[in-house]
Design a protein around this motif. Structure first.
Motif, PDB file in Angstrom:
ATOM      1  N   THR A 226       0.830  -1.205   0.000  1.00 53.17           N
ATOM      2  CA  THR A 226       0.000   0.000   0.000  1.00 53.17           C
ATOM      3  C   THR A 226       0.865   1.254   0.000  1.00 53.17           C
ATOM      4  OG1 THR A 226      -1.658  -1.197   1.293  1.00 53.17           O
ATOM      5  CG2 THR A 226      -1.901   1.188   1.157  1.00 53.17           C
ATOM      6  N   GLU A 227       2.013   1.179   0.669  1.00 57.60           N
ATOM      7  CA  GLU A 227       2.911   2.333   0.750  1.00 57.60           C
ATOM      8  C   GLU A 227       3.612   2.633  -0.568  1.00 57.60           C
ATOM      9  OE1 GLU A 227       2.911  -0.283   2.687  1.00 57.60           O
ATOM     10  OE2 GLU A 227       3.295   0.177   4.791  1.00 57.60           O
ATOM     11  N   GLY A 228       3.644   1.648  -1.484  1.00 56.90           N
ATOM     12  CA  GLY A 228       4.333   1.838  -2.746  1.00 56.90           C
ATOM     13  C   GLY A 228       5.440   0.829  -2.945  1.00 56.90           C
TER      14      GLY A 228
ATOM     15  N   LYS B 123      -8.509  15.808   3.491  1.00 56.69           N
ATOM     16  CA  LYS B 123      -9.755  15.219   4.000  1.00 56.69           C
ATOM     17  C   LYS B 123      -9.547  14.261   5.179  1.00 56.69           C
ATOM     18  CE  LYS B 123      -9.880  11.626   0.393  1.00 56.69           C
ATOM     19  NZ  LYS B 123     -10.644  11.150  -0.791  1.00 56.69           N
ATOM     20  N   MET B 124      -8.314  13.836   5.440  1.00 51.60           N
ATOM     21  CA  MET B 124      -8.087  12.934   6.566  1.00 51.60           C
ATOM     22  C   MET B 124      -8.058  13.702   7.885  1.00 51.60           C
ATOM     23  SD  MET B 124      -3.988  12.076   6.292  1.00 51.60           S
ATOM     24  CE  MET B 124      -3.560  11.895   8.035  1.00 51.60           C
ATOM     25  N   SER B 125      -8.324  13.010   8.961  1.00 46.78           N
ATOM     26  CA  SER B 125      -8.271  13.645  10.284  1.00 46.78           C
ATOM     27  C   SER B 125      -6.839  13.651  10.792  1.00 46.78           C
ATOM     28  CB  SER B 125      -9.177  12.906  11.266  1.00 46.78           C
ATOM     29  OG  SER B 125      -8.772  11.562  11.406  1.00 46.78           O
ATOM     30  N   PHE B 126      -6.491  14.702  11.530  1.00 54.03           N
ATOM     31  CA  PHE B 126      -5.161  14.835  12.128  1.00 54.03           C
ATOM     32  C   PHE B 126      -5.281  14.703  13.647  1.00 54.03           C
ATOM     33  CE2 PHE B 126      -3.921  15.998   8.040  1.00 54.03           C
ATOM     34  CZ  PHE B 126      -2.560  16.270   7.962  1.00 54.03           C
TER      35      PHE B 126
ATOM     36  N   LYS C 190       8.596   5.345   6.559  1.00 56.45           N
ATOM     37  CA  LYS C 190       7.840   6.598   6.662  1.00 56.45           C
ATOM     38  C   LYS C 190       7.439   7.166   5.296  1.00 56.45           C
ATOM     39  CE  LYS C 190       9.916   8.022  11.054  1.00 56.45           C
ATOM     40  NZ  LYS C 190      10.709   9.055  11.765  1.00 56.45           N
ATOM     41  N   ILE C 191       7.892   6.520   4.220  1.00 56.08           N
ATOM     42  CA  ILE C 191       7.644   7.029   2.875  1.00 56.08           C
ATOM     43  C   ILE C 191       6.470   6.305   2.238  1.00 56.08           C
ATOM     44  CG2 ILE C 191       8.603   7.281   0.549  1.00 56.08           C
ATOM     45  CD1 ILE C 191      11.374   7.421   1.811  1.00 56.08           C
ATOM     46  N   CYS C 192       5.569   7.068   1.638  1.00 58.96           N
ATOM     47  CA  CYS C 192       4.463   6.512   0.859  1.00 58.96           C
ATOM     48  C   CYS C 192       4.525   7.089  -0.553  1.00 58.96           C
ATOM     49  CB  CYS C 192       3.108   6.857   1.487  1.00 58.96           C
ATOM     50  SG  CYS C 192       2.792   6.050   3.066  1.00 58.96           S
ATOM     51  N   ILE C 193       4.360   6.243  -1.557  1.00 57.99           N
ATOM     52  CA  ILE C 193       4.349   6.673  -2.942  1.00 57.99           C
ATOM     53  C   ILE C 193       2.921   7.059  -3.329  1.00 57.99           C
ATOM     54  CG2 ILE C 193       4.920   6.063  -5.312  1.00 57.99           C
ATOM     55  CD1 ILE C 193       7.303   6.164  -3.367  1.00 57.99           C
ATOM     56  N   THR C 194       2.778   8.172  -4.025  1.00 53.61           N
ATOM     57  CA  THR C 194       1.451   8.643  -4.424  1.00 53.61           C
ATOM     58  C   THR C 194       1.410   8.916  -5.923  1.00 53.61           C
ATOM     59  OG1 THR C 194       2.017  10.982  -4.042  1.00 53.61           O
ATOM     60  CG2 THR C 194       1.103   9.740  -2.183  1.00 53.61           C
TER      61      THR C 194
ATOM     62  N   GLU D 138      -3.563   6.661   9.219  1.00 55.80           N
ATOM     63  CA  GLU D 138      -4.768   7.390   8.789  1.00 55.80           C
ATOM     64  C   GLU D 138      -4.658   7.737   7.304  1.00 55.80           C
ATOM     65  OE1 GLU D 138      -8.521   9.093   9.227  1.00 55.80           O
ATOM     66  OE2 GLU D 138      -7.369   7.876  10.668  1.00 55.80           O
ATOM     67  N   PHE D 139      -3.473   8.101   6.857  1.00 49.40           N
ATOM     68  CA  PHE D 139      -3.256   8.452   5.451  1.00 49.40           C
ATOM     69  C   PHE D 139      -3.555   7.256   4.550  1.00 49.40           C
ATOM     70  CE2 PHE D 139      -0.593   8.857   1.670  1.00 49.40           C
ATOM     71  CZ  PHE D 139      -0.795  10.176   1.284  1.00 49.40           C
ATOM     72  N   LEU D 140      -3.091   6.071   4.949  1.00 49.67           N
ATOM     73  CA  LEU D 140      -3.236   4.886   4.112  1.00 49.67           C
ATOM     74  C   LEU D 140      -4.676   4.393   4.014  1.00 49.67           C
ATOM     75  CD1 LEU D 140      -0.058   2.847   5.146  1.00 49.67           C
ATOM     76  CD2 LEU D 140      -0.432   4.121   3.025  1.00 49.67           C
TER      77      LEU D 140
END
Length: 310
Positions: A119-121, A160-163, A144-148, A306-308
């Motif tokens: 899911t992260e890439g 749109k995600m909650s912090f 800590k890295i996610c590919i988008t 939360e991001f994922l």
């Protein structure tokens, strides 16, 4: 006197020049050339490897060698340059290198590219980015890295995600990246602006907004700002990070043109963040291929889950 492999290279180049060998077409089999030039197999392989190193051909395992597109013809049309597109002149793009690299990627990672992965890439890409980011004073880990799909997807998810601070409003510089207005509006969040000129922003005003306006995060382009083209001073970047911690605000740092800072003397806000307040965002669309829509975001663990799932 020319060596046999050099003669073979000239033969292949001549076939391409006469259009007897076309883009994407398979080169003569090694056995065919062995018989034609009365040489051993290693001579043909050396010739093909030389052509491959010069990006004239590419190989596909168990299939053979194929001719790379020849883009030597330049577009000589004169006209205006639209700087609003923020893309280089198409004549400057290394098409042959891209073509060769893409074919090599398919060759090396075919078992991973055509299935759903992490899911992260792509794992090896995230591992490579750790070293890439470190050259720009951005020290992180692969986890800590996610590919988008470009920066737009990252900004949309973040808006749109909650912090963890439970706040709702998003602060942006005026002027700023135009599409963030649409993305925030679509996601139903409230946008607040703060003026930014060629010098900086008013830090007293920023503190007042952080203190009183229920800010979830501050979206900023500290280095090589679009459209101003300016960068914050190191003092201002450090102060912004400190204010974010003081008033429980997160920073979304869009560093999409960091590659152009060849001096590498200007540091990101992420460098000054010792409180895990900065979400670092990097787009490669402007420096690689816009059509591929490639971006990366660095998130602390409390934000990543939360991001994922958003």
């Amino acid at each position: 006197m020319k060596k046999k492999y050099e003669i073979i290279i000239e033969y292949i180049e001549e076939l391409a020049e006469k259009n007897e060998l076309k883009q994407g077409q398979r080169l003569p089999p090694i056995r065919t050339l062995v018989d034609k030039f009365e040489c051993n197999k290693s001579t043909i392989i050396r010739a093909y490897k030389e052509l491959e190193m010069n990006h004239r051909i590419y190989s596909i395992p168990k299939s053979g060698y194929y001719l790379v597109e020849n883009n030597s013809e330049e577009n000589e049309e004169n006209g205006s340059i639209d700087f609003s597109l923020v893309v280089p002149d198409s004549r400057l793009l290394p098409y042959k290198e891209f073509n060769h690299c893409i074919n090599r990627v398919v060759e090396l990672y075919k078992n991973d590219l055509f299935i759903y992965g992490d899911t992260e890439g792509f794992k090896s890409l995230r591992a490579s980015l750790v070293n890439f980011f470190s050259e720009y004073q951005i020290f992180t880990s692969m986890d800590k890295i996610c590919i988008t799909s470009g920066s737009q997807q990252a900004i949309s998810i973040l808006s749109k995600m909650s912090f963890p601070n439970g706040k709702k409003n998003i602060l942006v510089e005026q002027p700023t990246y135009s599409l963030i207005h649409k993305l925030v509006e679509i996601n139903g969040e409230r946008l607040i602006g703060i003026n930014r000129d060629f010098n900086s922003i008013n830090l007293e005003e920023l503190e007042n907004i952080f203190k009183n306006q229920d800010i979830k995060f501050f979206y900023t382009i500290p280095r090589l700002h679009n459209p101003l083209g300016t960068s914050y001073s190191e003092k201002d970047k450090r102060c912004i990070a400190e204010l974010a911690e003081k008033y429980d605000v997160y920073i979304v740092e869009d560093d999409y043109l960091a590659d152009l800072d060849k001096s590498k003397k200007s540091l990101p806000i992420y460098y000054y963040d010792i409180w895990e307040r900065v979400v670092y965002l990097k787009s490669f669309s402007k420096t690689f291929m816009p059509g591929i829509r490639l971006g990366a975001v660095i998130l602390q663990e409390k934000l990543k889950s939360e991001f994922l799932k958003t």
